[in-house]
Design an enzyme around this catalytic site. Structure first.
Site, mmCIF file in Angstrom:
data_model
loop_
_atom_site.group_PDB
_atom_site.id
_atom_site.type_symbol
_atom_site.label_atom_id
_atom_site.label_comp_id
_atom_site.label_asym_id
_atom_site.label_seq_id
_atom_site.Cartn_x
_atom_site.Cartn_y
_atom_site.Cartn_z
ATOM 1 C CE LYS A 103 -38.811 39.254 -18.881
ATOM 2 N NZ LYS A 103 -39.890 38.707 -19.761
ATOM 3 C CD GLU A 132 -46.736 36.449 -16.926
ATOM 4 O OE1 GLU A 132 -47.631 37.173 -16.704
ATOM 5 O OE2 GLU A 132 -45.824 36.820 -17.858
ATOM 6 C CB SER A 188 -32.412 41.061 -22.197
ATOM 7 O OG SER A 188 -31.896 39.743 -22.067
HETATM 8 C C1 LIG Z 1 -32.684 38.800 -18.907
HETATM 9 C C2 LIG Z 1 -33.768 38.059 -19.559
HETATM 10 N N1 LIG Z 1 -33.819 38.357 -21.080
HETATM 11 C C3 LIG Z 1 -34.898 37.777 -21.929
HETATM 12 C C4 LIG Z 1 -35.801 37.292 -21.205
HETATM 13 C C5 LIG Z 1 -36.844 36.862 -22.336
HETATM 14 O O1 LIG Z 1 -38.025 37.534 -22.306
HETATM 15 P P1 LIG Z 1 -38.346 38.248 -23.331
HETATM 16 O O2 LIG Z 1 -38.272 37.532 -24.695
HETATM 17 O O3 LIG Z 1 -39.892 38.922 -23.215
HETATM 18 O O4 LIG Z 1 -37.442 39.611 -23.451
HETATM 19 C C6 LIG Z 1 -36.187 36.971 -19.902
HETATM 20 C C7 LIG Z 1 -37.343 36.457 -19.370
HETATM 21 O O5 LIG Z 1 -37.267 36.144 -18.093
HETATM 22 C C8 LIG Z 1 -35.158 37.770 -19.106
HETATM 23 O O6 LIG Z 1 -35.121 37.572 -17.635
#
Ligand SMILES: Cc1ncc(COP(=O)(O)O)c(C=O)c1O
Lengths: 254, 392
Positions: B88, B110, B376
């Site tokens: 993020k 948000e 992620s």
């Molecule tokens: C670790 C992690 N992966 C994925 C996401 C999902 O968001 P996005 O689809 O925008 O990557 C989040 C959202 O809070 C997250 O914290």
């Protein structure tokens, strides 16, 4: 095109328009509210089609929308309720709503239904001007619907002229940079905005909305425009006093 | 072809379906974002912060034991090692620099799980800007540690009490705040959602992920693209970043993993591609979960970050065009995959990420396929959920 909105705008008086959320406080209140508004001399009505995520609305209209949806209001139900409305009510009727429910109903089918019932115009805050012009204008026109656009104190003169050219009824002049229901009153800043727009001599009259809640704000808003729209304050009245409260509320405005 | 066109659309998805009150803000951003992004001084500041503050490049790690288990070659792109624990921050660094160049003094955001809120509060602290984070009242209760982190970082956390009191409503509240503050405020959206140009701008900031993957693969595998790239999709920002440089390479398989919750047809799911249809949410025309008469419905997933009733317009286009392969994974299978990676590789993933890791149980790859999974985020924020689920 010469619908009820355009005829009403030709009358030599300041117009009072009322917004309410269909299906609030009770599912079946739509028609009684409309009849009462006409009987009490209201010039025009915006019927709110409730949406789960009303981005441009403050808490009062949000809550009324949530309640209306819980009560079972939806597009098909609203159309059923309005089926014979033109036997009873003759003032201009506008549906105000967000674009998604209309997209799901089908824009073409929605506009056709509006025409059949006798709806005169639509206010869809999240349908952008460019999209309207590119995809939907012929559908609105074929069905005799005025599309009402919003302008705000931040809208550039150039864009206001563009909106004026695309409009065929009135322009909805949002009084200040806010969601609905904010009540900061109308100070010098608003008055100079109202005057600035008046001086542009647009082809469409302007009607002011957002923040009008009593005689003083109605008067201030209509000094430099054709009329004013009361929304949140009317919803609050319905919450507190119900349909019986409408007559004295309208009298208190003018 | 899979990127945004000059009108702000990905195929039929995207656009800017916003009330007039937001038009000047969004238009200001639309007119300026590309030229600001391309300024050498912007690029220099962005990349030096990514390097020295975020800790980029993040490693591309060959997961040997995980690969052996599934008989294929799995690389993990370690976004979990970014400062604040997830991808993020790549976006919030980019957007705070954008906001400064647009002369904004007040930042709003948000958040659902609180990861984006923390990443926003972090960059606001870094730049000394006022920060207001909208968070659903229910999420504030569920995610107390992240609420505390945001407060420590100096942000004001405002509960969203409207609607269902979760991420969708927090987003509505942030948009309403922006309407009420039309000149001094920048809204840092946390994913590739919202009106154009947000999906494209956020994707560009996150595209550092695929850029690094490409460079790192050329060192490790002597090739610049994998056979597959796998990512979980909430709004879709980590996925957009991981796919970005491979979108127009048809040889690279793109796999998007959504949250099935308790099962796609259980009524408690967030698998938008399976359950959604075209509509408008938060200013974008995209796929979303809704009732027959167009009311947006509440999704469900055990992971707050995937608990969103829409997907970004890029992903809606990847889905309907067939370019992306969309798989959904239940809470249960995701949790199992989280434990599995922890034990095999010594990496505790965020539950969002665990969804992407879970596909290997059923989606088989060839032994010499190179499969990159975008890791992620890390699982620290999810310990309570893991503890409850497994009675740890
Ligand atoms: C670790 C992690 N992966 C994925 C996401 C999902 O968001 P996005 O689809 O925008 O990557 C989040 C959202 O809070 C997250 O914290």
């Amino acid at each position: 095109m010469n619908n009820r909105i355009q005829k009403k705008l030709q009358q030599d008086k300041k117009l009072l328009s009322i917004y309410f959320t269909a299906g609030y406080p009770n599912l079946e209140d739509t028609v009684p509210i409309l009849k009462s508004l006409e009987a009490n001399g209201v010039d025009m009505v915006e019927i709110g089609l409730p949406f789960s995520d009303p981005l441009a609305d403050g808490p009062t209209i949000q809550d009324s929308s949530t309640k209306a949806i819980q009560n079972g209001m939806n597009t098909a139900t609203l159309f059923e309720q309005l089926e014979d409305i033109r036997d009873h009510v003759s003032i201009p009727l506008i549906i105000m709503g967000y674009f998604n429910p209309i997209l799901q109903y089908g824009v073409e089918a929605f506009c056709k239904k509006c025409k059949d019932i006798g709806i005169d115009g639509l206010i869809l805050p999240d349908l952008p001007l460019a999209e309207y012009e590119e995809h939907y204008k012929p559908i609105f026109q074929k069905n005799g619907l005025s599309n009402i656009f919003l302008i705000t104190p931040q809208t550039s003169d150039e864009r206001i002229k563009h909106i004026d050219a695309a409009s065929n009824g009135f322009i909805y002049m949002v009084s200040s940079a806010s969601t609905t229901g904010a009540t900061s009153g109308f100070g010098n800043e608003q008055q100079s905005y109202f005057k600035r727009i008046q001086a542009m001599k647009l082809k469409n009259p302007t009607i002011v909305g957002f923040g009008i809640n009593n005689k003083e704000t109605f008067k201030a808003a209509t000094e430099h425009s054709k009329g004013a729209i009361i929304g949140s304050a009317f919803i609050k009245l319905l919450t507190n006093k119900g349909i019986e409260g409408i007559a004295s509320f309208i009298k208190s405005i003018r | 072809m899979y990127n945004v066109n000059e009108k702000g659309y990905y195929g039929e998805f995207g656009g800017a379906y916003i009330p007039e009150m937001l038009y000047p803000n969004v238009e200001e951003l639309r007119k300026n974002y590309v030229s600001i992004l391309q300024e050498p001084s912007f690029q220099e500041e962005f990349h030096s912060l990514l390097k020295d503050y975020v800790g980029r490049p993040t490693p591309l790690y060959f997961a040997k034991r995980f690969s052996e288990k599934y008989n294929t070659k799995v690389y993990l792109k370690r976004e979990d090692l970014c400062h604040t624990g997830a991808h993020k921050v790549n976006n919030t660094i980019g957007q705070i620099l954008m906001a400064k160049r647009l002369g904004k003094s007040r930042i709003i955001a948000e958040t659902g799980a609180g990861q984006h809120g923390v990443a926003t509060a972090t960059v606001c602290a870094l730049m000394g800007l006022e920060c207001i984070v909208y968070m659903g009242a229910i999420d504030i209760e569920r995610q107390a540690p992240n609420v505390a982190r945001m407060k420590m970082l100096g942000a004001t956390v405002v509960p969203a009490n409207s609607g269902s009191k979760t991420l969708k409503d927090a987003t509505n509240e942030a948009i309403r705040d922006w309407i009420n503050h039309p000149t001094n405020t920048h809204y840092i959206i946390g994913s590739v959602v919202g009106p154009h140009p947000y999906p494209d701008m956020v994707a560009r900031f996150q595209s550092v992920i695929s850029e690094e993957i490409s460079t790192q693969l050329s060192e490790k595998e002597n090739r610049t693209a994998p056979d597959y790239v796998v990512a979980c999709v909430g709004g879709g920002s980590n996925a957009a970043g991981a796919y970005y440089h491979f979108l127009d390479h048809p040889a690279v398989g793109i796999i998007a993993v959504e949250a099935a919750g308790q099962g796609v047809n259980s009524g408690k799911s967030a698998a938008t591609s399976a359950l959604g249809n075209i509509g408008i949410i938060h200013g974008s025309k995209t796929l979303l979960m809704q009732t027959a008469d167009g009311q947006i419905t509440e999704p469900y997933s055990i992971s707050a970050g995937l608990d969103y009733p829409g997907v970004g317009p890029m992903h809606a286009h990847l889905f309907t065009s067939g370019r992306g392969e969309f798989i959904s994974v239940t809470d249960k299978d995701a949790m199992q995959a989280g434990i599995s990676l922890s034990k095999l590789e010594g990496i505790i993933p965020a539950i969002e990420t665990s969804h992407a890791l879970a596909i290997f149980e059923n989606r088989k790859f060839k032994p010499d396929d190179v499969v990159v999974v975008n890791l992620s985020g890390r699982g620290d924020k999810d310990l309570n959920t893991y503890i409850k689920h497994f009675n740890l």
